[in-house]
Design a protein around this motif. Structure first.
Motif, PDB file in Angstrom:
ATOM      1  N   THR A  41       0.827  -1.199   0.000  1.00 21.95           N
ATOM      2  CA  THR A  41       0.000   0.000   0.000  1.00 21.95           C
ATOM      3  C   THR A  41       0.865   1.254   0.000  1.00 21.95           C
ATOM      4  O   THR A  41       0.624   2.202  -0.748  1.00 21.95           O
ATOM      5  N   ASP A 160      -6.012  -0.563  -4.702  1.00 20.46           N
ATOM      6  CA  ASP A 160      -5.478  -1.183  -3.498  1.00 20.46           C
ATOM      7  C   ASP A 160      -6.476  -2.204  -2.956  1.00 20.46           C
ATOM      8  O   ASP A 160      -7.464  -1.838  -2.328  1.00 20.46           O
ATOM      9  N   GLU A 161      -6.225  -3.455  -3.196  1.00 18.74           N
ATOM     10  CA  GLU A 161      -7.119  -4.548  -2.799  1.00 18.74           C
ATOM     11  C   GLU A 161      -8.580  -4.180  -3.025  1.00 18.74           C
ATOM     12  O   GLU A 161      -9.392  -4.273  -2.113  1.00 18.74           O
TER      13      GLU A 161
HETATM   14 MG   LIG Z   1      -2.303  -2.628   2.166  1.00 19.57          MG
END
Ligand SMILES: [Mg+2]
Ligand SMILES: Nc1ncnc2c1ncn2[C@@H]1O[C@H](COP(=O)(O)OP(=O)(O)OP(=O)(O)O)[C@@H](O)[C@H]1O
Lengths: 373, 195
Positions: A41, A160-161
């Motif tokens: 991240t 991000d995910e």
């Molecule tokens: Mg992360």
């Protein structure tokens, strides 16, 4: 092109990104993967300056991102987060057009863009545009999250995910949609996940991180084939591809449900068939079912005459492998020759199946994680 | 009981609530934006409430004399706390995902505040305003002591001449006023929160 040059990041003396060097090409789909807390991240959010860089530089198209105003920079980079983060006080239409409106697009242009985007994910404008986020399902909300990131046509999309909180079926559908969007839009996607399945499915290149460093950056096939570090092998599962794949033959990994057409078929008929099945080439066989070659839509368009049989324009000089060929050799051939698929032949020269890139990754995955199907 | 005093009371409450809301919002937003100012502001509005109303009004009277201005300033200072605190808490507690999205989309600080953060925290801010209005109806009663008029005057006189019926009437009027405002504001608040 995005270039990380000796990039480091510390949180209170703890180094979380450690002298990172990475180049991401235009139009590439890069997936960052690694154990929790390895700095994925952080690495991602340095691109749109949501995280400060402590040392080193990041360049986008040879321009240092620190030389660009952060707000301006972010408007040119799409961003999708796991928590979805749609604005509950705005309608779907307003949410999607947030960045276009910040960029002062005209009302009509914004509206048209929203139309177009909703169309792309099969959520009709009339039905959805005036709704509020809480009236949509989680999967639909994240679709809107993705559209919001795409709205102002940024050349770079960060995710991000994005599908981490969705159920497996919805996740799978959204992965397909994102992959299709990437194919269609030719934008650079940088995608964070800790799901190797997702990475293999989506990535042109997987970047495996651990403790703030890149352990390996390679195509999914390469990474599954030759993981460069025990951590990676471990991450991908207990089994290693190299130990088992040698025993696999093309018969084990090929796609068996294939479409063939008789060489006496007419060109128009064949085109219709291909259109209907949404494929752009088809395997041609003779009356004894023996493989004659393939014919592509393009071939027919360029050389075919209406009413003629396809035998004359069938491409017979194509790469084939035998059912008993080692799967690994077939994969190597597939990568080397850069064709869409290889035709697998039985000993009697009838077509047994095809090997595509998807069947390759699927096969590798099933070896590594056990057979899912 | 003279109607004049009822209207005067409503006037005091309304004017001061307009100012409380404006200053309360500004201070709340400022506390949210500026870390150094935060503790000072929150501490100050807290302290203000611990001063007895009469003492506060007495202090203000030194500067502004026995006028309705004194009463209004008093009410404003005294009812700042709920609005400031709710504004600050409302802004602070917005889903971090939404804040990050707003920032990631490329909104400036002000755009984030006005397009996303304030609209989202408005229901909580509104609760603060509702509390402030209802308490200020009670606070305004003390206004009579410093010459501000309002129902406080009616009550004072009724106590002096031991006029029980008027005293009852004035008290009931105050209660009715408080209940009325509370219900109306509560209704609006509910409407706001259903979204
Ligand atoms: Mg992360
Ligand atoms: N704001 C912060 N303050 C202090 N430490 C932080 C902060 N943000 C992240 N970290 C630390 O930095 C490291 C890397 O965090 P990061 O969020 O980049 O990891 P990640 O790879 O995305 O992990 P995950 O898969 O759990 O999301 C972690 O050890 C984390 O605890």
């Amino acid at each position: 092109m995005i270039v990380y040059e000796n990039v480091s990041k510390k949180y209170n003396d703890v180094t979380v990104v450690d002298n990172l060097n990475l180049t991401i090409n235009d139009g590439e789909f890069v997936v960052l993967i690694g154990p929790s807390g390895c700095g994925k991240t952080t690495t991602l959010k340095m691109i749109n300056r949501l995280n400060k860089i402590n040392e080193g530089n990041i360049y986008i198209d040879n321009q240092n991102i620190l030389d660009v105003d952060a707000v301006e920079l972010r408007r040119k980079i799409g961003y999708v987060i796991q928590q979805i983060g749609l604005f509950p006080n705005m309608t779907i239409e307003e949410n999607i057009s947030v960045v276009p409106r910040l960029l002062k697009w005209s009302k009509e242009k914004c509206k048209q863009r929203v139309h177009e985007l909703l169309e792309m994910v099969n959520m009709p404008y009339e039905e959805n545009a005036k709704k509020y986020p809480n009236e949509l399902s989680g999967g639909q909300q994240q679709r809107i999250g993705v559209l919001r990131a795409l709205a102002a046509e940024p050349p770079i999309i960060l995710m991000d995910e994005p599908f981490g909180a969705l159920d497996p079926i919805t996740r799978d559908a959204l992965q397909d949609e994102v992959k299709a969007l990437h194919k269609k839009l030719h934008k650079t996607f940088i995608f964070v996940t800790h799901d190797m399945d997702e990475a293999v499915k989506l990535a042109d290149r997987i970047v495996f991180m651990s403790k703030g460093k890149v352990l390996q950056a390679a195509t999914p096939e390469e990474m599954l084939n030759k993981p460069e570090d025990p951590i990676i092998r471990n991450f991908m599962g207990k089994l290693s591809y190299s130990r088992y794949c040698n025993d696999l033959t093309c018969a084990d990994v090929m796609k068996k449900r294939i479409l063939t057409v008789l060489e006496t078929k007419k060109t128009l008929e064949s085109v219709e068939l291909m259109k209907h099945k949404e494929i752009d080439s088809i395997i041609v066989v003779d009356h004894e079912d023996k493989f004659k070659g393939i014919v592509t839509i393009q071939n027919i368009r360029e050389h075919g005459k209406a009413g003629e049989t396809i035998s004359r324009i069938t491409e017979s000089n194509v790469d084939t492998v035998s059912v008993s060929t080692n799967a690994k050799d077939a994969f190597d051939k597939l990568i080397e020759t850069n064709v869409d698929y290889l035709v697998v032949l039985n000993p009697d020269k009838t077509a047994a199946g095809i090997i595509t890139r998807t069947s390759m990754t699927k096969a590798l995955a099933s070896v590594v994680w056990g057979d899912a199907e | 009981m003279e109607m004049r005093f009822v209207w005067q009371h409503i006037y005091l409450v309304s004017v001061s609530c307009v100012f409380t809301t404006i200053f309360g919002l500004l201070l709340g937003i400022f506390a949210y934006i500026s870390k150094p100012a935060r503790s000072v502001i929150l501490w100050l509005v807290d302290i203000l409430q611990t001063i007895p109303v009469l003492a506060l009004l007495g202090l203000i009277m030194i500067a502004f004399g026995a006028t309705s201005t004194t009463v209004i300033i008093g009410i404003v200072l005294y009812s700042l706390l709920p609005i400031v605190r709710n504004t600050y808490i409302g802004l602070e507690n917005i889903d971090p995902g939404i804040k990050e999205a707003a920032q990631g989309m490329g909104m400036t600080k002000l755009q984030r505040l006005f397009k996303v953060e304030l609209p989202l925290s408005f229901p909580i801010v509104f609760t603060g305003i509702r509390i402030a209005i209802v308490t200020s109806i009670g606070t305004a009663v003390f206004g009579a002591v410093v010459g501000g008029g309002g129902l406080g005057s009616t009550i004072n006189r009724a106590i002096l001449i031991q006029d029980m019926p008027t005293l009852m009437q004035a008290t009931l009027t105050l209660m009715a006023m408080a209940v009325f405002f509370d219900i109306v504001m509560g209704y609006i608040e509910k409407r706001l929160k259903t979204r």
